[in-house]
Design an enzyme around this catalytic site. Structure first.
Site, PDB file in Angstrom:
ATOM      1  N   CYS A  99       9.299  14.214 -28.618  1.00 21.81           N
ATOM      2  CA  CYS A  99       9.976  13.144 -28.227  1.00 21.81           C
ATOM      3  C   CYS A  99       9.868  12.895 -26.802  1.00 21.81           C
ATOM      4  CB  CYS A  99      11.321  13.426 -28.607  1.00 21.81           C
ATOM      5  SG  CYS A  99      12.098  14.919 -27.619  1.00 21.81           S
TER       6      CYS A  99
ATOM      7  N   CYS B 255      15.762  19.789 -31.164  1.00 16.48           N
ATOM      8  CA  CYS B 255      16.435  19.493 -29.934  1.00 16.48           C
ATOM      9  C   CYS B 255      17.216  20.727 -29.522  1.00 16.48           C
ATOM     10  CB  CYS B 255      17.391  18.256 -30.306  1.00 16.48           C
ATOM     11  SG  CYS B 255      16.685  16.817 -31.165  1.00 16.48           S
TER      12      CYS B 255
HETATM   13 FE1  FES Z   1      14.233  14.695 -28.091  1.00 12.89          FE
HETATM   14 FE2  FES Z   1      16.363  15.328 -29.589  1.00 12.89          FE
HETATM   15  S1  FES Z   1      14.937  13.651 -30.151  1.00 12.89           S
HETATM   16  S2  FES Z   1      15.960  15.806 -27.677  1.00 12.89           S
END
Ligand code: FES
Length: 120
Positions: free
Chosen positions: A33, A101
């Site tokens: 991400c 996460c």
């Molecule tokens: Fe990156 Fe949750 S999507 S920390």
């Protein structure tokens, strides 16, 4: 289903923001991400006396960071290293796509602990 505890930390995050003169700092960037998390801790006699975080992550990162800063306060450094992000995500009912996460948040904490000087 999300636990009440996670909902609470999501809507009212604790210990968010910078810290002056931390004893340990751990920073991570999510490989997929690209979100960043930084964990800062103060330590006295082998115990975490304060933990704070900053993140540009998602709601799950904020909630888990908030939760673990409260969880580890007063505890020993070794205990913080035993925290498991995958287990925490499962226990608190995070959706499967948010497990990473929680792992990222816990890894930031682990790095902060390892960053502490041994005599602290
Ligand atoms: Fe990156 Fe949750 S999507 S920390």
């Amino acid at each position: 289903m999300l636990s009440r505890l996670i909902r609470d930390h999501m809507t009212a995050p604790r210990n968010q923001g910078d810290m002056e003169a931390p004893d340990g700092v751990g920073q991570v960037v999510g490989p997929v991400c690209g979100d960043a998390i930084a964990m800062r801790i103060k330590v006295s006699e082998g115990r975490i006396v304060e933990a704070r975080f900053t993140t540009y992550g998602c709601w799950a990162a904020v909630a888990v960071c908030s939760l673990i800063t409260e969880t580890v306060r007063g505890g020993r450094l070794e205990a913080a290293l035993k925290l498991d992000g995958t287990e925490l995500a499962r226990r608190e009912g995070l959706p499967e796509d948010k497990t990473a996460c929680a792992e990222l948040a816990v890894e930031a904490l682990h790095r902060a602990v390892r960053d502490c000087r041994p005599e602290k």
